[in-house]
Scaffold this active site. Structure first.
Site, short mmCIF file in Angstrom:
data_model
loop_
_atom_site.label_atom_id
_atom_site.label_comp_id
_atom_site.label_asym_id
_atom_site.label_seq_id
_atom_site.Cartn_x
_atom_site.Cartn_y
_atom_site.Cartn_z
N HIS A 82 32.45 53.65 44.62
CA HIS A 82 32.70 52.12 43.46
C HIS A 82 34.41 51.74 44.95
O HIS A 82 34.98 52.97 45.49
CB HIS A 82 34.10 52.09 43.24
CG HIS A 82 34.82 51.22 42.31
ND1 HIS A 82 34.15 50.02 41.74
CD2 HIS A 82 36.05 51.21 42.61
CE1 HIS A 82 35.08 49.12 41.73
NE2 HIS A 82 36.31 49.68 42.18
N ASP A 161 40.60 46.12 29.34
CA ASP A 161 40.95 46.34 30.54
C ASP A 161 41.07 44.16 30.90
O ASP A 161 41.70 43.60 31.28
CB ASP A 161 40.35 46.93 31.05
CG ASP A 161 40.27 46.19 32.86
OD1 ASP A 161 41.33 46.55 33.78
OD2 ASP A 161 39.88 45.99 33.28
N ARG A 168 47.74 39.92 33.24
CA ARG A 168 48.67 40.32 34.40
C ARG A 168 48.86 39.49 35.26
O ARG A 168 49.27 38.88 36.01
CB ARG A 168 47.93 41.52 34.62
CG ARG A 168 49.11 42.76 33.94
CD ARG A 168 47.87 44.21 34.18
NE ARG A 168 48.04 44.33 35.56
CZ ARG A 168 46.79 45.20 36.22
NH1 ARG A 168 45.62 45.14 35.57
NH2 ARG A 168 46.70 45.49 37.79
N SER A 183 43.04 49.62 35.20
CA SER A 183 41.69 48.96 35.48
C SER A 183 40.98 49.32 35.94
O SER A 183 39.80 49.52 34.84
CB SER A 183 42.38 47.73 35.29
OG SER A 183 41.78 46.84 35.80
N LYS A 187 37.18 51.25 33.78
CA LYS A 187 35.72 50.80 33.66
C LYS A 187 33.94 51.13 34.81
O LYS A 187 33.58 51.18 34.30
CB LYS A 187 35.61 48.76 35.14
CG LYS A 187 36.26 48.34 34.01
CD LYS A 187 36.18 46.28 35.23
CE LYS A 187 37.81 47.05 35.69
NZ LYS A 187 38.40 45.17 36.46
N1 URA Z 1 40.97 45.21 40.65
C1 URA Z 1 40.30 45.92 38.45
O1 URA Z 1 39.59 46.27 38.55
N2 URA Z 1 41.75 45.66 38.07
C2 URA Z 1 43.12 45.74 39.02
O2 URA Z 1 43.83 45.54 38.87
C3 URA Z 1 42.89 44.90 40.13
C4 URA Z 1 41.94 45.38 41.15
#
Ligand code: URA
Length: 433
Positions: A82, A161, A168, A183, A187
C-alpha cells in the site's frame, strides 16, 4: 453505556476500554450515535491521542464493521502493498509482476483516483481491453494460476471508516495519527492479505511533509498490523519530486513496462526492488533481504518479471501487443515543451503541482464524474540536481489541447531553478519493522 461518558473519558486523557471503543464504532456505523457526538469524540482523540492498544482496537472494530475479503482459497502466503500516495507512483505495476516472478501470490484490490493522476485501476485501463471487474472465483483462480491479479474493490469494506473519514474531513480531525493509521490499516486488513508492505511517502508531494511525521505514521501503522496478526513493514520513501520520469496513465504503464524490460530508471527501479524484496521476505520466499534483492534484480534482467506482467495482462483480457510496442499505448495529439527560462540547477519540483498539471490535461479527475483521458500526461526531462540551460525543455506535456495554458503555468510554478548545484534527494529514508 453512554456516548457522553466515552467522550468525557477521552477528553480527560484516559485510556478507553475495548467495550467503549467498540460501542462508539458500532453505534456510529449504525447511525445510533449522532455526528455531533462523533465529532466531539474525534476532536478529543485529536488532542489526547490513543495508546497502541486503543488504536489496534479501533482499527479492528472498523474492520469488523463491514465485509472482509476471504482469500483462503489462494495457495501460499499472500502479500499486499500500500502506498500513501504520490505523483508518478507506478510501483505497483512493477512490484506485482516482480513478486509474482518469485512465485509469491499477489492479490490486489485497488481503487480509482480522485485528483492528480488516476488510481491504479485507471492506469491499468490504459491497456486496451484489460478487465478489472471479475468474479471472486476468477480473481482467486487467476492468483492461483498466475500469482497476480488486480481487481476493482468490491464489497462493503470498513464502512465505519468511510463514515468517520467523511466526518473528520469536515471537522478538522483528519490530521490525527491514530485516526489516519487506523483508517488506512482498516481498509488494508479487510482486504485479506497475510503480510503488508507499506510505502509511506514523505516530502512536499506527500500527505506527510516531514520525515518525523512520516516516521510516526509508519510506526503507528506497523504497530497496528503487527498487533492484529499481520507481519507489516514500512518503507519511508521520498516524494519531494515525482517518482521516475512519467506522470499520467499510459505514460506510467509505459515506464513500468520499460523497467520490467530491464531499463534502469534509478529511483523507480530501486524503490520497486526494495518493496518487492520486503514483500518476498515476509512471504518467506527468501531467507534474507539480500538474497531477495539479488534474485529479483536478476528477474528484471532475465525477462521473468516482464513475462509475469504479460501473463497478468493476458489473464485479464488485455492486449499484450501494447507492451511489446509501447507506441501502441493511448497517446495525446500534441507534445508541448515547457522550457527553462534561465540557466542553473533544478533545486525543487513540487510534485503536487505536477500532479495538478497532469489533472488539468485530463489524466486525473477533479470530480468523481470526470472521465479519464488515458493518453495525456507529462514526461519530466529534468529532475532535482540536473543542470539546465535556457531554452532546454523541463517537461513535455502530452496534451489533446494545443495550448494547455493552465498546465504550462502549473509546471512553471512547480520547478525551482537555482544557481547552486543541489544533490538529488535520498530516495529511501528508513525501514520500519
Ligand atoms: N487516507 C485514508 O485512507 N485515511 C486517512 O485518514 C487519511 C488518508
Amino acid at each position: 453505556m453512554r456516548m457522553y461518558d466515552v467522550i468525557v473519558k477521552k477528553r480527560d486523557g484516559q485510556e478507553l476500554s475495548k467495550e467503549e471503543i467498540e460501542f462508539f464504532v458500532d453505534g456510529y456505523t449504525k447511525g445510533e450515535i449522532p455526528d455531533y457526538q462523533a465529532s466531539a469524540f474525534t476532536m478529543a482523540v485529536y488532542f489526547q491521542g490513543m495508546t497502541e492498544n486503543e488504536t489496534a482496537i479501533l482499527t479492528q472494530a472498523m474492520v469488523d464493521s463491514g465485509e472482509t475479503i476471504d482469500l483462503s482459497g489462494i495457495e501460499g502466503h499472500i502479500v499486499d502493498k500500500h502506498s500513501t500516495g504520490g505523483v508518478g507512483d507506478k510501483v505497483t505495476f512493477i512490484v506485482g509482476p516482480l513478486v509474482a516472478s518469485a512465485g509469491v501470490p499477489v492479490a490486489k484490490m485497488s481503487g480509482r483516483g480522485l485528483g492528480h493522476t488516476g488510481g491504479t485501476l485507471d492506469k491499468l485501463e490504459a491497456i486496451p481491453g484489460l478487465q478489472i471487474e471479475m468474479s471472486k472465483e476468477e480473481f482467486i483462480n487467476n492468483v492461483n494460476q498466475h500469482k497476480l491479479a488486480v481487481a476493482g474493490q468490491t464489497g462493503n469494506l470498513a464502512p465505519a471508516d468511510k463514515k468517520l473519514y467523511a466526518l473528520r474531513d469536515v471537522t478538522g480531525t483528519v490530521n490525527s495519527l491514530p485516526l489516519i493509521a487506523g483508517s488506512i490499516m482498516s481498509k488494508k486488513l479487510a482486504s485479506g492479505a497475510d503480510s503488508i508492505v507499506l510505502d509511506v511517502k514523505t516530502g512536499s508531494g506527500a500527505f506527510m511533509k516531514t520525515l518525523k511525521d512520516s516516521e510516526a505514521l509508519a510506526r503507528e501503522m506497523v504497530n497496528i498490523g503487527n498487533n492484529l496478526g499481520r507481519n507489516t513493514v514500512a518503507v519511508i520513501s521520498d516524494m519531494n519530486q515525482p517518482l521516475g520520469f512519467e506522470v499520467g496513465n499510459a505514460n506510467e504503464i509505459k515506464e513500468a513496462a520499460e523497467i520490467l524490460q530491464g531499463k534502469k530508471v534509478e529511483d523507480l527501479r530501486q524503490l520497486s526492488l526494495e518493496i518487492a524484496s520486503h514483500m518476498t521476505v515476509l512471504a518467506e520466499a527468501f531467507s534474507s533481504y539480500e538474497e531477495a534483492y539479488q534474485t529479483l534484480e536478476e528477474n528484471l534482467e532475465n525477462g521473468k518479471a516482464f513475462a509475469a506482467f504479460r501473463t497478468f495482462i493476458e489473464a485479464q483480457h488485455g492486449d499484450t501487443s501494447v507492451i511489446d510496442d509501447l507506441s501502441k499505448l493511448p497517446s495525446a495529439i500534441h507534445a508541448i515543451e515547457v522550457i527553462a527560462e534561465k540557466d542553473g540547477y533544478v533545486s525543487a519540483i513540487d510534485a503536487e503541482s505536477i500532479g495538478i498539471a497532469a489533472m488539468y490535461l485530463g489524466a486525473g479527475r477533479a470530480t468523481k464524474e470526470d472521465q479519464i483521458n488515458h493518453g495525456v500526461g507529462i514526461t519530466l526531462n529534468k529532475k532535482i540536481g540536473d543542470s539546465v540551460k535556457v531554452g532546454e525543455p523541463l517537461v513535455i506535456l502530452h496534451s489533446d489541447n494545443r495550448e494547455a495554458a493552465e498546465s504550462v503555468k502549473k509546471v512553471r510554478e512547480a520547478y525551482t531553478i537555482s544557481s547552486e548545484r543541489v544533490d538529488a534527494p535520498t530516495l529511501i529514508h528508513k525501514i520500519i519493522k
